[in-house]
Design an enzyme around this catalytic site. Sequence first.
Site, mmCIF file in Angstrom:
data_model
loop_
_atom_site.group_PDB
_atom_site.id
_atom_site.type_symbol
_atom_site.label_atom_id
_atom_site.label_comp_id
_atom_site.label_asym_id
_atom_site.label_seq_id
_atom_site.Cartn_x
_atom_site.Cartn_y
_atom_site.Cartn_z
ATOM 1 C CD GLU A 54 -2.909 1.301 2.236
ATOM 2 O OE1 GLU A 54 -2.938 0.420 3.115
ATOM 3 O OE2 GLU A 54 -3.788 2.161 2.094
ATOM 4 C CB CYS A 267 -7.150 3.292 4.014
ATOM 5 S SG CYS A 267 -7.665 2.575 5.567
ATOM 6 C CG ASN A 395 -9.189 -2.148 2.809
ATOM 7 O OD1 ASN A 395 -8.549 -3.165 3.060
ATOM 8 N ND2 ASN A 395 -9.030 -1.027 3.514
ATOM 9 C CD GLU A 396 -9.135 -2.486 7.503
ATOM 10 O OE1 GLU A 396 -9.385 -1.328 7.902
ATOM 11 O OE2 GLU A 396 -8.117 -3.112 7.824
HETATM 12 O O1 AHR Z 1 -2.159 -1.310 6.653
HETATM 13 C C1 AHR Z 1 -2.553 -0.030 7.023
HETATM 14 C C2 AHR Z 1 -4.063 0.151 6.994
HETATM 15 O O2 AHR Z 1 -4.654 -0.681 7.927
HETATM 16 C C3 AHR Z 1 -4.749 -0.222 5.714
HETATM 17 O O3 AHR Z 1 -4.760 0.804 4.802
HETATM 18 C C4 AHR Z 1 -6.132 -0.545 6.138
HETATM 19 O O4 AHR Z 1 -6.722 -1.518 5.319
HETATM 20 C C5 AHR Z 1 -5.974 -0.984 7.563
HETATM 21 O O5 AHR Z 1 -6.831 -0.327 8.390
#
Ligand code: AHR
Length: 674
Positions: A54, A267, A395-396
Site C-alpha cells: 500500500e 484504505c 477493504n474493511e
Molecule cells: O495497513 C494499514 C491500513 O490498515 C490499511 O490501509 C487498512 O486496510 C488498515 O486499516
Amino acid sequence: MTLAPRIIACALAAVLTGFGSFHASAQPHSATLTVQAGEPGKPISPNLVGIFFEDLNYAADGGLYAELIQNRSFEYSPVEQSSWTPLSFWELQKRGGGDGSLAVSSMRPIHVNNPHYAMLSVRTPGDGVGLANTGFDGIPLTAGQTYDASFWAYQAYMGIMWGRGDNSKPMPVTLRLEARDGDVLAEAKLVVEGREWRKLSAKLKPSRTVQDARLVLLAHEQGAVCLDMISLFPEQTFRRRPNGLRADLTQAIADLHPKFVRFPGGCLVHAGSVRRYYNWKDTIGPVEQRRAQPNFSWGYHQTMGLGYFEYFQFCADLGAIPLPVVSAGVSCQHAGHSPGRGQEGLPLEEMPAYIQDILDLIEWANGPATSPWGGKRAAAGCPEPFGLKYLGVGNEEAITPAFKERFQMIYEALRQKHPEIVVVGTTGPFASGEDYDHGWAFARELRLPMVDEHYYVAPQWFWDNLQRYDKYDRASAKVYVGEYAAHDRDRRRNSLRSALAEAAGLTSFERNGDIVHFASYAPLLARQGHTQWHPDLLYFTGTDVIRTPNYYVQQLFGQHSGDHYLTTTLTGAEKPARLAASAVRDSQSGDLILKLVNGDGSPATLQVQLAGLANAEYQAIRIVLAGPSADAFNDVGQAPTVQPVSTEQSLKPAFAYEAPPNSLTVFRIRLAAK
Ligand code: AHR
C-alpha cells in the site's frame, strides 16, 4: 514451583493442532514433537505467503518507485499538505550574477491530466538561472553509476516577454548533478527549442558517491522556457525496467519469495470520499499523461508513476500472483473525518459506469492485444495477458445495506461476465465483532469464494488464537488474511516478540492451509522520517534497507513453503510453554520442512520424531532466527541484532533439539535422493 494438576494434565495432553497459550518458565522444558512424515499429508495452498503493498509511509513515491525527483510534475498542492504548493521542493537558482524568476502555469499543459508546469524566466543569464530539486531528503548517488535525467520543455519566448527576441534561437540549458557543497558531479548540455512540448534526456554519471545531491537545471540566455516532468532515475532499476522500481528495496521484497501481491491498498483504495477512490485508469499510459492525485488516506502525493502497469509488471518479475483491490462503490466509513459514520455510496445511477471500469480492468489485464483495453496493455509493452485471476472488492468496509447493495451489483456483474475471476470479499477491520460477523454472513449468503480478514493485535492474541482456523467451516469461503501484524507494547518497534507471535500464527495458517489460502503482513514498507504507521515490515532510507525480525519471519515462511501439511503433534510438555510448530512437504523438491517457534524466554528441549521415515541419515539445513531477548529489534544504521543463521547438518528421523529461547527454527530436510 508446583503446578496445579489440571494444568499439568493440559500440558501433557498438549497437541500442536490445538496448542494454546502458555507462559514463559525459567526452567527448560522437554516434549516430543512428532511429524507424520511417511504420510501423504493434507493438500494446502502453495501460495500462502505473499505481500500487501500500500502506498503509505512514502512506500511508492520516495520509496519503491525509483524516481529521485520530488514533485517532478509540479502537481503538489495544499490539499495534500497545507504548506505544499506546485513549487514545493523546487528552488530558484541564480548563478554568477544571473537573475530571473520561477512561476507556475497551467495555460498550455503537456496533457489535461497533468495541468501544472513551471515557467522559468531569465532576465540576466549570468552563469545560469534555473531550478534545483533535492529529491526525497537529498538525492543519493553512486559514483560511476548511470542516471537517466529527462524533462519536458518548450520555449515560451526569447529576449523579453512580448518583446522582439529572436525566437528562432534555442535556449541553451545545463542539467547538473551537484553535491551539497556545490561540487558538480555530472553535467549535460542541451537546448530547448520550439513551441511544442518535447522530451529531452541525458545520461549522467556522477564522479562521487553522495547521499544528498540535487538536480539543477540552468538556462543561459535571456528568455523563458516552460518545464515539466523533470525526472531522474537510476539506470539500475530492478530488472532495469524503464520507469522502474528501486533495485535494493525490490530485491529485499523478492527475497521474501512472495507468492502473490495485493495492491494498491488498503484504505488507499476507497480513500477520502466516494468519488475520490483509486481509479486504475488514471494510472496507466505515458507517465506525463497520468493523473497525479493526492493520497487522501495518508496525506501526501501520488504521481501514479507506479501505476497498474508497473504493479502487474512487478508481480510478473517476482513470479507472484497479482491481487488488485478495487473500491466496492462506497467510501471508507471514516471518510470526511467522520468517526465511523461517514460511509457514502456511489449514487446507484453511477454504478453501471463504475462496474464497467472494473470489467475494463479485467480486459486490460487479460484481454488479447486486439481488444480495446488489452491493446492499451500491449501498447505499454506487454502483448501477453497478465493472467489476472483474483480481484479484491472493498477493504474493511462497514457491512451496511449501502455496501451490500453495491458489492452485490459488482459481484453479479463479475460472475456473469468473468466467472473465471475469484472475487475476494471483505469482513471489516477486526478479527471479530459486528463487521466481521456481518461480513462472513454476507459472504455465506452470496457464496463468495474468498474473504479478506484483517487484524492488528497484541502478540499474545496470536498465541491465544492458534486454533482459530481449526474451527472454520471447510465448505465456506476460503480465507485471505490480508493484513495482520502483532503490535507489541511499544508500537514503535518491531520486536522479536512480535515477530515470533506472527510466526506462531503462520504455523496455524499452514496447518489450516486447506482454507487459509493467502496471508500478508501489513504494512510492507516505511520510509524513515515519513512513516505514518508503525510497525512495518521493511524500513528504508534513501540508501539503506532495514530488515525487521518480522521480515525474516515472513522470509523464512515464504522461502520454505510447502503444498502438503503433515500432521504435527506435541506431547509430554512438562510445563506450560509458548510453543508452536508446523510441518509441510514441498512436492517440487520433495523436502520436508519443519518450523518450530519457541516464544519462551527459556530453551525448549524437544525429542523430534519424523515418523514413517526409514532410519537413515538425512541432509538438512537448520535456520535459526533468535535474538538476545524478546525485546530485540534491528535498528537503523546498526548491524542487525536479529537475523537468520543457517547450518548444514545431517539428522536421523529421531533427534533431540533444544530450541533456543525466543526463536524460530526451520529444518529443511532433504528426503528425495540426489
Ligand atoms: O495497513 C494499514 C491500513 O490498515 C490499511 O490501509 C487498512 O486496510 C488498515 O486499516
